[in-house]
Design an enzyme around this catalytic site. Structure first.
Site, PDB file in Angstrom:
ATOM      1  N   TYR A  46      15.546   8.405 -15.664  1.00  0.00           N
ATOM      2  CA  TYR A  46      16.217   8.345 -13.510  1.00  0.00           C
ATOM      3  C   TYR A  46      15.168   7.206 -13.335  1.00  0.00           C
ATOM      4  CZ  TYR A  46      16.904  10.734  -9.538  1.00  0.00           C
ATOM      5  OH  TYR A  46      18.201  11.818  -8.630  1.00  0.00           O
ATOM      6  N   TYR A  88      23.383   5.683  -7.325  1.00  0.00           N
ATOM      7  CA  TYR A  88      22.771   6.465  -6.418  1.00  0.00           C
ATOM      8  C   TYR A  88      23.233   7.433  -7.066  1.00  0.00           C
ATOM      9  CZ  TYR A  88      18.793   9.618  -5.430  1.00  0.00           C
ATOM     10  OH  TYR A  88      17.492  10.227  -4.787  1.00  0.00           O
TER      11      TYR A  88
END
Lengths: 392, 470
Positions: A294, A344
């Site tokens: 991430y 994203y």
């Protein structure tokens, strides 16, 4: 919902008094009730490792966990749609303890729906007394710490100080992500790699974070279909097997603002996820051919290498050097370009890329990719997966 | 140039290059005046005030702080409401011409002092002043006016030179400042910071801040301190707590400086710090009085307060005034790039007024707020001799008692008004032969740089063999 028959049980109950004016905050009511349930069962509350909530619960699990001093929270969920979710919290808890996702799960509801927020007042009701989740931002927002980049900046400065990392080390993550994205036609930054010099020249967003340390806001969607091994056999695609899945909330957990722990350069909730993933998959760092980490902000990528055991604490800056995290290196990361390069989508696109790697269909395919690590949000209650081309 | 301006220029320029008669101080350098100066500046060097210590010190007796160089010959206030002008002095004649042309506002902008010998109690100082320049008309933020530059050579009663001063003031026409004409005035109310919210579990903390108390939750059973507060001791699950009032001292644990997006409620540069209190808990707060490039992890901080809303006070943290060294830095202790510890100085009405009086500066803008406003200033302003004195004190606190100033150069920008805080920051820019160390420094207030300065300091030699023997 599948709840195993006669394999799980409710072993403790607890409650506060019921009134029209408790005189206490909902946070205190929740804490009292949870302690009472543990007391009823004779269980040390710090052994609780699961929390099962349903929506409209305003005493979030991390607030209760902070009060109970719970060091390892491995299962937490919130069932949607208010009151209808009550029994479902027990069902979720039962699944969790049956599968080993957690050992002891608390399910609860606590509020002042008469003295604070007139529940029956519907949307006209106006509540003056902020609840724990509202209050938590009061320790940071009045000082101008308002955005995720700013929250991340506080961790970054300490990490640099303690481990000797530099803005250029953060930049190397962005450069690799953008290099991978450049080769990915689906990526927002397809064909647009960056150099470390461009990273260093990009403007400050929240010192020490620069523009190119931050992922872009994106529009888009990603969906994943999960089924059983039996059903998978009847479908067209080779399965990306879920070798392990785990959640983690660590001691004194906040949303992106866990600033009060003894050390703030690690991500202990990631460490809790790592420990469970390695244990339940029977695999370890050396078995991973790629990782989708991430990457909303580059400084929070470095400690993930450390928490998952790819290198020792503070040594991620050395681990990522010399092409080690590019395709062709020891542990290629974010081969879709990551959230810094592709889009994203809150990490769901990283899971999809993990699936492509074990299928062998990535645009930046890693040779011999069998096992791939995928992580979710860093600095928040989090989770992770090990995906594998090898079935059980 | 208008005819009036041309006429003024015609009258002014012949004065340039002129030198007035030697001006002799009417009072000798006095021990009591030195003491008063030291008290105002918080100067604790015993060589300026303690006869016994000074007698056995490097100067063989009490000396005046070098930064007092030009105060002993300051013009004496005479009867009436203005400082007397001795128009035999070319600079005074120039000031009079400017006053008469409406340039009645005055601020000092530069003071470059260079020292040749120490002044001692009983010395009679004399000054010979040369008017070295009057600038063409300039527009500044304060107004339209002229810079007037003088050079002064000081001597003692024996005729020995003690030092020189290059001094520049700006004489301006009140009411002609940029902010009054050319730039639109933004009088829209400033948006408030995000408002903290609390309930009964934390109300005591916010009530404490209103009373300038930083209250930290303490569980009465275990004695454990927790911040931010919770409802149960995370170890014992005991719910009985009270609080302790934190000392307000701590150190910088981490920080970030948000730059984008800028939020109108905040001033930039904005520093959000994670402060580790000496009680052992951490708080998120603002670090004020220092820029991001002046921050160092671990730097000592102390609490100060900000009334952010009608009913909310926030804690803020600022650098702690550094302790005065008891020994003196020696050659070899200091390297180029070394930073001096930042030092906040509260600019109070008392400091501005007593500083002006202790430096014999009777200009009304330093003690009379009505007069200051009439001259286009928002309030009284700190005089340059006080600014110089405070900078000198801070430099002396860092270097130690036996450091000797070679020079002190001060350029003034944004005024120091009561209610503000000036933070001194600086670093070593040169280490020369003979122990001469150059420090460049800033005194920053809420309006910008009040002081931009430099000083050359001579450090004593260290103990024999302590340096370079390896």
């Amino acid at each position: 919902m599948w709840t195993p028959a006669r394999r799980t049980a409710i072993v403790g109950i607890g409650a506060t008094e019921f009134s029209k004016d408790s005189g206490r905050t909902p946070m205190q009511l929740a804490t009292e009730a949870c302690l009472a349930a543990c007391g009823d069962a004779g269980l040390d509350p710090t052994l609780v490792d699961g929390m099962s909530l349903f929506s409209m619960e305003r005493n979030y699990e991390i607030e209760v966990a902070r009060n109970l001093g719970i060091p390892r929270l491995r299962f937490f969920s919130m069932v949607n749609h208010g009151g209808g979710g009550g029994c479902a919290t027990v069902g979720m808890a039962a699944m969790a303890v049956h599968t080993g996702a957690a050992d002891y799960v608390l399910a609860y509801r606590a509020f002042n729906e008469r003295s604070w927020h007139r529940f029956g007042g519907g949307v006209q009701a106006h509540h003056q007394s902020p609840e724990a989740n509202d209050v938590s931002f009061s320790w940071t927002s009045p000082f101008g710490l308002l955005t995720p980049a700013q929250w991340a900046g506080m961790f970054a400065t300490r990490y640099m100080h303690q481990h000797g990392a530099t803005s250029e080390d953060f930049g190397r993550i962005a450069v690799v992500d953008r290099r991978h994205a450049a080769n990915n036609p689906a990526a927002f930054f397809h064909g647009r790699p960056i150099t470390l010099e461009e990273h260093q020249a990009s403007r400050i967003i929240s010192d020490p974070l620069r523009l190119l340390d931050c992922c872009q806001e994106s529009d888009g969607g990603v969906a994943l279909l999960i089924t059983s091994a039996e059903r998978a056999e009847g479908l067209d695609r080779e399965p990306a097997w879920i070798a392990a899945a785990a959640q983690g909330v660590a001691e004194d957990q906040w949303m992106m603002r866990s600033y009060y722990r003894d050390d703030i350069t690690g991500i202990p909730e990631m460490g809790l996820v790592a420990e469970q993933l390695w244990k339940s998959s029977g695999l370890g760092p050396a078995d991973m051919q790629a990782a989708m980490l991430y990457d909303h902000f580059t400084p929070l990528v470095l400690p993930q290498f450390e928490e998952f055991g790819f290198c020792a604490a503070g040594e991620a800056k050395d681990f990522i050097a010399d092409g080690n995290i590019e395709v062709g290196g020891g542990l290629p990361i974010n081969t879709n370009g990551g959230q810094l390069g592709e889009a994203y989508i809150h990490g769901m696109n990283g899971i999809a890329e993990g699936v492509r790697q074990v299928r062998g269909t990535s645009v930046n395919q890693v040779d011999g990719a069998v096992n791939v690590l995928v992580t979710s949000g860093s600095g928040v209650p989090t989770s992770g997966l090990v995906l594998s081309s090898e079935g059980g | 140039m208008s005819d009036v301006d041309a006429a003024l220029d015609t009258a002014l320029q012949p004065l340039v290059g002129g030198q007035g008669p030697v001006q002799v101080a009417t009072e000798s350098v006095g021990a009591s005046a030195i003491s008063a100066w030291c008290a105002v500046m918080s100067e604790a060097n015993p060589l300026f005030v303690d006869e016994a210590v000074a007698a056995s010190g490097p100067h063989g007796g009490i000396v005046a702080p070098p930064a007092t160089l030009n105060m002993w010959t300051m013009p004496v206030r005479i009867e009436g409401d203005s400082v007397g002008r001795d128009t035999d002095q070319p600079q005074q004649a120039a000031y009079q011409l400017l006053d008469d042309a409406g340039f009645t506002g005055v601020v000092a902008t530069n003071s470059d002092q260079a020292y040749e010998a120490h002044l001692r109690p009983g010395d009679i100082v004399s000054a010979r002043t040369t008017l070295v320049g009057v600038s063409p008309q300039k527009q500044t933020a304060l107004g339209i006016g002229h810079f007037v530059t003088t050079e002064v050579a000081y001597a003692n009663q024996h005729g020995d030179p003690v030092g020189t001063l290059t001094f520049r003031i700006f004489k301006f026409r009140p009411g002609t400042g940029r902010q009054r004409g050319d730039e639109p005035v933004d009088d829209s109310p400033r948006p408030e910071r995000p408002r903290p919210r609390w309930n009964q579990d934390q109300a005591w903390h916010w009530e404490g801040l209103r009373q300038h108390e930083l209250r930290i939750q303490r569980f009465t059973g275990s004695g454990r301190l927790v911040h931010p507060p919770v409802v149960a001791d995370p170890t014992t699950h005991d719910m009985a707590y009270d609080w302790v009032v934190a000392s307000g001292r701590g150190s910088l644990y981490s920080w970030t400086a948000p730059e984008h997006p800028k939020v109108p409620a905040f001033d930039y540069p904005l520093v959000v710090g994670l402060v580790e209190l000496e009680e052992g808990v951490r708080v998120v707060s603002n670090i004020v009085g220092v820029r991001p490039d002046q921050l160092e992890i671990g730097m000592p901080l102390e609490v100060c307060w900000l009334d952010s809303h009608d009913d909310v006070t926030l804690h803020q943290f600022r650098p702690v005034r550094p302790d005065r060294r008891t020994d003196t830095l020696v050659r070899g202790d200091v390297s180029v790039g070394d930073r001096l510890p930042p030092c906040p100085i509260d600019v109070t009405t008392e400091l501005v007024m007593s500083g002006a009086l202790a430096t014999f500066d009777h200009q009304d803008v330093h003690h009379d707020s009505d007069a200051a406003r009439a001259k286009g200033l928002p309030d009284i302003i700190m005089n340059i001799l006080t600014s110089s004195g405070l900078a000198a004190r801070w430099l002396g606190d860092w270097a130690g008692d036996q450091m000797v100033f070679r020079n002190l150069r001060i350029g003034l920008g944004a005024s120091n008004h009561p209610g503000d805080t000036m933070t001194m920051t600086g670093s070593v820019t040169d280490v020369g032969e003979g122990g001469a160390v150059t420090v460049a420094f800033l005194g920053t207030n809420s309006l910008g740089n009040h002081i931009r300065g430099s000083a050359e300091l001579v450090l004593p030699e260290g103990p024999q063999g302590a340096e370079g023997s390896a």
